[in-house]
Design an enzyme around this catalytic site. Structure first.
Site, PDB file in Angstrom:
ATOM      1  N   GLU A 263       0.927  -1.266   0.070  1.00 20.61           N
ATOM      2  CA  GLU A 263       0.273  -0.083  -0.089  1.00 20.61           C
ATOM      3  C   GLU A 263       0.987   1.294   0.125  1.00 20.61           C
ATOM      4  OE1 GLU A 263      -2.500   0.866   3.399  1.00 20.61           O
ATOM      5  OE2 GLU A 263      -2.261   2.772   2.389  1.00 20.61           O
ATOM      6  N   CYS A 302      -3.063   8.046   4.128  1.00 19.75           N
ATOM      7  CA  CYS A 302      -2.744   7.544   3.089  1.00 19.75           C
ATOM      8  C   CYS A 302      -4.060   7.624   2.210  1.00 19.75           C
ATOM      9  CB  CYS A 302      -2.518   6.143   3.113  1.00 19.75           C
ATOM     10  SG  CYS A 302      -3.451   5.249   4.368  1.00 19.75           S
TER      11      CYS A 302
HETATM   12  P1  NDP Z   1       9.187   4.497   3.756  1.00 20.12           P
HETATM   13  O1  NDP Z   1       8.745   3.863   2.681  1.00 20.12           O
HETATM   14  O2  NDP Z   1      10.534   5.417   3.728  1.00 20.12           O
HETATM   15  O3  NDP Z   1       8.979   3.865   5.031  1.00 20.12           O
HETATM   16  C1  NDP Z   1       7.827   2.834   5.060  1.00 20.12           C
HETATM   17  C2  NDP Z   1       8.323   1.565   6.027  1.00 20.12           C
HETATM   18  O4  NDP Z   1       9.140   1.072   5.515  1.00 20.12           O
HETATM   19  C3  NDP Z   1       8.914   2.087   7.362  1.00 20.12           C
HETATM   20  O5  NDP Z   1       8.599   1.184   8.385  1.00 20.12           O
HETATM   21  C4  NDP Z   1      10.521   2.029   7.064  1.00 20.12           C
HETATM   22  O6  NDP Z   1      11.235   1.918   8.186  1.00 20.12           O
HETATM   23  C5  NDP Z   1      10.340   0.743   6.149  1.00 20.12           C
HETATM   24  N1  NDP Z   1      11.440   0.778   5.258  1.00 20.12           N
HETATM   25  C6  NDP Z   1      12.457   1.742   4.768  1.00 20.12           C
HETATM   26  N2  NDP Z   1      13.424   1.183   4.080  1.00 20.12           N
HETATM   27  C7  NDP Z   1      13.319  -0.069   4.259  1.00 20.12           C
HETATM   28  C8  NDP Z   1      14.096  -1.099   3.786  1.00 20.12           C
HETATM   29  N3  NDP Z   1      15.149  -0.710   3.016  1.00 20.12           N
HETATM   30  N4  NDP Z   1      13.701  -2.429   4.188  1.00 20.12           N
HETATM   31  C9  NDP Z   1      12.842  -2.721   5.006  1.00 20.12           C
HETATM   32  N5  NDP Z   1      12.095  -1.598   5.611  1.00 20.12           N
HETATM   33  C10 NDP Z   1      12.228  -0.394   5.115  1.00 20.12           C
HETATM   34  O7  NDP Z   1       8.016   5.745   3.876  1.00 20.12           O
HETATM   35  P2  NDP Z   1       7.986   6.780   5.163  1.00 20.12           P
HETATM   36  O8  NDP Z   1       7.154   6.122   6.277  1.00 20.12           O
HETATM   37  O9  NDP Z   1       9.232   7.448   5.490  1.00 20.12           O
HETATM   38  O10 NDP Z   1       7.227   7.941   4.170  1.00 20.12           O
HETATM   39  C11 NDP Z   1       7.550   8.560   3.073  1.00 20.12           C
HETATM   40  C12 NDP Z   1       6.508   8.825   2.200  1.00 20.12           C
HETATM   41  O11 NDP Z   1       5.847   7.746   1.824  1.00 20.12           O
HETATM   42  C13 NDP Z   1       5.441   9.846   2.749  1.00 20.12           C
HETATM   43  O12 NDP Z   1       6.025  11.139   2.604  1.00 20.12           O
HETATM   44  C14 NDP Z   1       4.556   9.593   1.828  1.00 20.12           C
HETATM   45  O13 NDP Z   1       4.440  10.401   0.605  1.00 20.12           O
HETATM   46  C15 NDP Z   1       4.527   8.155   1.749  1.00 20.12           C
HETATM   47  N6  NDP Z   1       3.478   7.324   2.390  1.00 20.12           N
HETATM   48  C16 NDP Z   1       2.572   6.944   1.948  1.00 20.12           C
HETATM   49  C17 NDP Z   1       1.583   6.251   2.632  1.00 20.12           C
HETATM   50  C18 NDP Z   1       0.447   5.529   1.879  1.00 20.12           C
HETATM   51  O14 NDP Z   1      -0.248   4.670   2.404  1.00 20.12           O
HETATM   52  N7  NDP Z   1      -0.257   6.092   0.750  1.00 20.12           N
HETATM   53  C19 NDP Z   1       1.738   6.092   4.001  1.00 20.12           C
HETATM   54  C20 NDP Z   1       2.795   6.666   4.518  1.00 20.12           C
HETATM   55  C21 NDP Z   1       4.011   7.199   4.037  1.00 20.12           C
HETATM   56  P3  NDP Z   1      11.868   3.164   8.813  1.00 20.12           P
HETATM   57  O15 NDP Z   1      11.197   4.155   9.329  1.00 20.12           O
HETATM   58  O16 NDP Z   1      12.650   2.295   9.915  1.00 20.12           O
HETATM   59  O17 NDP Z   1      12.961   3.647   7.626  1.00 20.12           O
END
Ligand code: NDP
Length: 687
Positions: A263, A302
């Site tokens: 998602e 989201c």
């Molecule tokens: P990320 O994609 O950076 O992170 C989402 C999750 O993935 C976090 O738990 C993060 O952990 C984890 N993660 C990141 N890199 C890795 C990896 N290499 N291996 C395993 N897990 C990983 O998104 P953010 O939460 O930082 O949000 C960034 C942007 O994403 C927002 O600004 C928004 O635009 C979008 N977003 C969209 C959503 C939606 O459902 N539409 C919901 C939330 C965000 P960690 O935090 O420890 O890096």
């Protein structure tokens, strides 16, 4: 309300039955509003392969040994225990920048979702370990070879990688269906707000309600976790499309065909119907909804509305009304009573949103708010991640690619004009797949055209109008019984959706074989499986009743007097029962026929055992079909077979489903249905 200062908490992971800190100091997580340190996070040194193995070997067998009803009972107990501790979660939630209403969505919304799954599990699933899917498929003429699809729990671990914006709901909406399916979970919250998730997991573990290893938590990076996934594991991801794509194509996930539910970014649109001009209730509802979606959780949802599509003639009035509302949104410390919108989750997130606004400004102009001039009612603008709502307007939306591509994950939306409804639908579809869309209209044609036009691009569509204004749950609220997810850019995944969401963690298998053995596998009687006759099955309590217990009744002739008596008694004097010529003219009948409900009533009269006994009530029938006409002089006979037994947890009775087949003197099936009864576990009942 002031937030008490304290030393940053060192977050721990819960793996292999223990709480373990990371080996290093790790990253410091800051309060969104004050910039004060809240916690440190690190997962260095965790043996991720061992954690997965622990879940698979320790918790998996225990969860799979439980029935759906036992797992549902476990979720209910857990949900109630968490609800009792909600104030502690609300207090911690303030650090994320969430106001009380924001926290309600996350905390009580999450617990409510878990409780909904608990109740659906009890009501909609059998008290069994295996789920049947669809009807039996007969594959032979003599009924010696059939097939039944079944669903059984995966034997791995479901890894849930979550986003920062819903630290509680994001976890609970995923673990509830997973645990109900009988699969252990490993949760990895986004680091930024992991302190709240960690607190909730601590309270969950303390209850002792879940089997050991059923819920593990990783605070910090997941290191080499994904290198160790196997074919029986599943991964769900919520976050950015960039990370999602990276994880989806992780070599181990590709190599083992691991189920991956994603998602990601979603540029949700809302459409103002052409009928909803300024002054109508729909226009006012639209303004309220857009403003609410922009400011709730500071737009970090989201499902938030990013694109606002309105008839060209209404754009000026709409922008003026939105500007008025947004200007009145008091931005400040999330715990303050006067605050209507809190800060973003972090300064980094605010930088990110400002950068996205600049991208949008290349194709759209700001018509309300100023991203660089923060106006707050309370708090320190220099320390908190504050950002006032920003509304943009794109005059040429079909040429403004950034509006449809660039997700500013904050209190930001772009208004665009359409000239006809097809254009509005085409603009919504330019999001290339979103979680949710909405249309505000009181016009049936508009509702039909928009919903059918946008549905293939969305997981959920809401129609807003005056009639549902008070009861509507709103554009931005995913609900446990409804699908949450969307095609294309939204990730292509589906979550929740009631029991559909449970099935994501189960394997569907078509099982073929002789009915006797298929019945043994599923615990349900099917046509052709063993039967046993003797004591009337209505004399048997659940302790004595067995699948396949069968009653073959005496026969009863249906006469013209019976049919006329029934017709006059009930008032059902439909011509096919009363008028021979008219009945003969009907393509389905050769003459007057008996009422279907008379057949069902005679069947009950044939199979019932009238004395007080373990059968407590008849609560309905399922799948009633009248298959062959019954003419005067025909003889009916019933074959009633115990098909499914579901003892209720915590009650002195359970549900019993009976296969009821009514045949005529030529052995043709005239009616077929399931009779549903409540039966006592013991008879005489023990109080
Ligand atoms: P990320 O994609 O950076 O992170 C989402 C999750 O993935 C976090 O738990 C993060 O952990 C984890 N993660 C990141 N890199 C890795 C990896 N290499 N291996 C395993 N897990 C990983 O998104 P953010 O939460 O930082 O949000 C960034 C942007 O994403 C927002 O600004 C928004 O635009 C979008 N977003 C969209 C959503 C939606 O459902 N539409 C919901 C939330 C965000 P960690 O935090 O420890 O890096």
């Amino acid at each position: 309300m002031t937030i008490t200062l304290r030393a940053p908490r060192r977050l721990e992971s819960h793996v292999c039955g223990e709480w373990v800190p990371g080996a290093k100091e790790g990253q410091t997580l800051l309060d969104a509003a004050t910039g004060d340190p809240v916690a440190t996070i690190d997962s260095t040194g965790i043996d991720f392969a061992a954690a997965l193995d622990y879940g698979r070997t320790k918790a998996g067998p225990k969860l799979r040994a439980m029935t759906f009803h036992e797992r549902a009972g476990m979720l209910k107990a857990l949900g109630l225990a968490l609800m009792a501790q909600k104030e502690e979660f609300y207090a911690e939630s303030l650090h994320t920048g969430a106001t009380r209403p924001d926290g309600w969505v996350d905390i009580e919304g999450g617990i409510g979702t878990m409780l909904t799954f608990a109740s659906k599990g009890r009501r909609e699933l059998p008290n069994a370990r295996v789920l049947t899917d669809g009807d039996v498929e007969p594959l032979s003429r003599d009924n010696s070879f059939s097939a039944q699809h079944i669903l059984s729990p995966l034997q791995g671990v479901a890894i849930h990688i979550n986003a920062f914006n819903f630290p509680v709901w994001g976890m609970l909406e995923k673990i509830a269906p997973t645990l109900l399916a009988g699969v252990p979970c490993l949760v990895k919250p986004a680091s930024q707000t992991a302190y709240l998730t960690e607190l909730v997991v601590r309270r969950i573990v303390e209850t002792g309600i879940l089997p050991e290893g059923a819920l593990q938590l990783v605070c910090g990076s997941v290191g080499d976790l994904l290198d160790h996934v196997t074919e029986q594991d599943a991964v769900t991801f919520t976050g950015s499309a960039h990370t999602g794509r990276k994880l989806k194509t992780h070599p181990a996930i590709v190599q083992h065909s691991v189920r991956f539910t994603m998602e990601a970014d979603s540029l949700n649109a809302t459409i103002l119907g052409p009928d909803a001009v300024a002054g109508t209730p729909e226009f006012d509802l639209f303004v309220k909804e857009v403003a609410r979606e922009m400011t709730s959780k500071a737009g970090q949802k989201c499902t938030a509305i990013r694109r606002v599509i309105a008839p060209r003639g209404q754009v000026d009035a709409l922008i003026a009304a939105l500007r008025d509302r947004l200007d009145k949104t008091a931005l400040g410390l999330p715990g303050d009573e006067g605050t209507r919108m809190g800060p973003l989750a972090s300064l980094g997130q605010r930088d990110e949103v400002r950068a996205r606004i600049r991208e949008l400004q290349a194709v759209a102009e700001i018509v309300a708010g100023n991203p660089d001039d923060v106006r707050i009612a309370s708090g320190d603008a220099g320390k908190g991640a504050f950002l006032n709502p920003v509304l943009l307007y794109a005059d040429k939306p079909f040429e403004a690619a950034a509006v449809h591509d660039c997700e500013a994950f904050g209190p930001v939306s772009t208004v665009m004009a359409y000239d006809d409804l097809d254009e509005a639908v085409a603009l919504a579809a330019r999001g290339r797949g979103s979680l949710v869309s909405s249309v505000f209209t009181d016009d049936k044609d508009v509702a039909e055209r928009v919903v059918l036009g946008v549905a293939p691009f969305h997981g959920r569509v809401l129609i807003g109008n005056r009639a549902s204004a008070k009861t509507s749950t709103g554009h931005g609220s995913p609900l446990a019984p409804l699908v949450h997810g969307g095609p294309g850019r939204a990730g292509g995944g589906e979550e929740m959706g009631g029991i559909r969401g449970v099935k994501h963690f189960m394997q569907r298998t078509a099982v073929q074989g002789t009915p006797r053995l298929l019945s043994a596998v599923t615990g349900r009687w099917i046509k052709g499986a063993d039967t046993q006759q003797g004591t009337h099955p209505f004399r048997k309590s659940l302790a004595e009743l067995r699948i396949g217990d069968q009653l073959v009744t005496a026969a009863r002739k249906v006469t013209q007097e019976d049919v006329e008596h029934f017709a006059n008694f009930t008032g059902d004097t439909f011509y096919a029962h009363m008028d021979s010529d008219a009945a003969k003219a009907n393509p389905f009948f050769d003459d007057r026929v008996a009422h279907g409900y008379l057949i069902a009533s005679f069947a009950a009269g044939l199979f019932v055992e009238p004395n007080p006994g373990p059968v407590l009530a008849n609560y309905g029938v399922d799948n009633l079909r009248f298959l062959t006409p019954v003419y005067f002089g025909d003889t009916l006979q019933v074959r009633l077979t115990c098909k499914e037994i579901n003892p209720r947890e915590n009650a002195g009775h359970g549900e019993v489903r009976w296969d009821c087949q009514v045949t005529n003197q030529k052995a043709e099936v005239v009616a077929q249905y399931d009779v549903l009864t409540m039966v006592a576990k013991q008879w005489p009942q023990v109080s």
